[in-house]
Design an enzyme around this catalytic site. Structure first.
Site, PDB file in Angstrom:
ATOM      1  N   ASP A 243      31.970  28.114  40.840  1.00 18.58           N
ATOM      2  CA  ASP A 243      32.026  28.617  39.457  1.00 18.58           C
ATOM      3  C   ASP A 243      31.387  27.654  38.478  1.00 18.58           C
ATOM      4  OD1 ASP A 243      34.361  30.075  40.910  1.00 18.58           O
ATOM      5  OD2 ASP A 243      33.805  31.250  39.153  1.00 18.58           O
ATOM      6  N   LYS A 254      37.214  28.909  43.532  1.00 19.53           N
ATOM      7  CA  LYS A 254      38.523  29.577  43.601  1.00 19.53           C
ATOM      8  C   LYS A 254      39.615  28.662  44.134  1.00 19.53           C
ATOM      9  CE  LYS A 254      39.348  32.773  42.441  1.00 19.53           C
ATOM     10  NZ  LYS A 254      39.916  32.912  41.075  1.00 19.53           N
TER      11      LYS A 254
HETATM   12  O1  MRU Z   1      38.196  34.646  39.840  1.00 18.39           O
HETATM   13  P1  MRU Z   1      36.924  35.095  40.482  1.00 18.39           P
HETATM   14  O2  MRU Z   1      37.115  36.207  41.463  1.00 18.39           O
HETATM   15  O3  MRU Z   1      35.867  35.409  39.444  1.00 18.39           O
HETATM   16  O4  MRU Z   1      36.428  33.825  41.283  1.00 18.39           O
HETATM   17  C1  MRU Z   1      35.273  33.911  42.051  1.00 18.39           C
HETATM   18  C2  MRU Z   1      34.955  32.673  42.783  1.00 18.39           C
HETATM   19  O5  MRU Z   1      35.660  31.690  42.725  1.00 18.39           O
HETATM   20  C3  MRU Z   1      33.660  32.658  43.530  1.00 18.39           C
HETATM   21  O6  MRU Z   1      33.750  31.892  44.688  1.00 18.39           O
HETATM   22  C4  MRU Z   1      32.586  32.045  42.625  1.00 18.39           C
HETATM   23  O7  MRU Z   1      32.569  32.698  41.375  1.00 18.39           O
HETATM   24  C5  MRU Z   1      31.238  32.129  43.229  1.00 18.39           C
HETATM   25  S1  MRU Z   1      30.617  33.773  43.247  1.00 18.39           S
HETATM   26  C6  MRU Z   1      29.059  33.759  43.910  1.00 18.39           C
END
Ligand code: MRU
Length: 353
Positions: A243, A254
């Protein structure tokens, strides 16, 4: 509605944005049609669209939808009225830097484009569409670079991933799941182990769904099984998304990613992060400065109408954690797989372009 094998979670469709409603997968496949910037902001907050690159693409269209609704032909008034649109979108989710990257890019284009307000609006739509199309290409490049770092043995690999960094989390193809897709295409993949990813279950619901759609063998495990699977020799490599990556390579992803990385280190298993350049925040020196979103505790204590915990308990629900660069083998970007300490010298000049 029929379910396509290749999914594009964010698309410009005639005169509006069409999002796959990720809150309803895997049981229902449906779209949400969005015509207003405020509705787009709410779709990000409620995770109808989620995953760092997909959030960025959606936010770019959000800026355009806000721009389209502005009723003035005066350029400076138009630019002034675009600011609150951008501010609202910025407030939706704090961790994924792609959100801020895309909004900044849209605002920069608005400020740098000369001509009438109508022309400016057209350029903003074209820019959002370019961000959308570029992200698909970028993910395919990440997938191809990922193939080059796959361990040479065994011939068919077992890859573990956490959360969903797939087509659903990007404009299409995926980052970590892009590597999985490319490995599958090359005949190098035996199966994917997908952590279920409490509390929102993106691994169980979304990663498993994507794999099943394409016939990629997938085994879903609960998060607390990952270390056991490594100890039993079931995992050859870990690949996850991101992220926000700090300049030193510390990576927010995550919640639960950090424990997977620790377990991988303990078992000598390579741990890769797959992410586009737009996920690297060179303004942040290390992971301690990455803002971590905290979400509603009901995600932990409630499933549907059922309460899982006694009344009176307290909860802590951080949506992301930070994996230190020292646990990361390399970061697979559209420019190749790069060791965390090489990010700054090799990629920062490209990010400034
Ligand atoms: O809370 P989310 O579902 O938006 O979190 C998503 C993640 O942590 C993904 O691993 C990250 O955004 C990479 S997506 C290519």
């Amino acid at each position: 509605m029929s379910q396509p094998t290749h999914v594009y979670p964010v698309l410009w469709y005639d005169d509006h944005v069409r999002l796959i409603d990720q809150t309803r997968l895997p049981n229902e496949f449906d779209y949400v049609e969005i015509r207003l910037a405020e509705d787009l902001a709410m779709a990000i907050e409620t995770m109808i669209v989620r995953g760092a690159p997909a959030i960025g693409v959606a936010a770019a269209y959000g800026v355009y939808l806000g721009a389209k609704a502005i009723q003035t032909s005066d350029r400076s008034q138009f630019l002034a009225q675009l600011e609150p649109v951008a501010a609202r979108l910025r407030k939706t989710r704090p961790t994924a830097v792609n959100l801020f990257w895309a909004i900044d890019r849209m605002l920069k284009v608005a400020h740098q484009t000369l001509g009438s307000v109508d022309y400016l609006k057209q350029v903003l739509l074209v820019t959002a569409q370019a961000i959308n199309a570029d992200d698909i290409r970028t993910c395919e490049q990440i997938g191809d670079h990922g193939v080059t770092v796959l361990p040479s043995s065994p011939a068919k690999l077992r890859l573990l991933t956490h959360c969903n960094a797939g087509a659903l989390a990007t404009a299409g193809y995926g980052t970590a799941l892009g590597v999985v897709r490319s490995a599958w295409r090359e005949g190098r993949l035996e199966r994917v182990y997908a952590d279920e990813t409490r509390p929102r279950l993106q691994g169980a619901k979304l990663t498993a769904w994507e794999c099943v759609q394409e016939g990629i063998p997938v085994t879903v495990i609960t998060d607390n099984m990952a270390a056991h699977c490594m100890q039993r020799g079931l995992i050859d490599m870990v690949v996850v998304g991101a992220d926000r990556i700090a300049a030193n390579g510390d990576t927010a992803n995550k919640i639960g990613t950090y424990s997977v990385a620790l377990a991988a280190k303990a078992h000598g298993i390579p741990f890769y992060v797959a992410a586009p350049l737009s996920t690297i925040d060179f303004a942040i020196a290390d992971g301690s400065q990455i803002p971590i979103e905290e979400r509603d505790p009901s995600e932990i204590y409630q499933v549907g109408e059922t309460l899982l915990c006694p009344k009176g308990a307290e909860f802590y629900n951080p949506a992301f954690d930070v994996t230190p660069a020292s646990l990361i083998t390399a970061i697979i970007t559209e420019h190749g797989a790069i060791a965390p300490q090489e990010l700054q010298p090799r990629l920062q000049p490209l990010a400034l372009v």
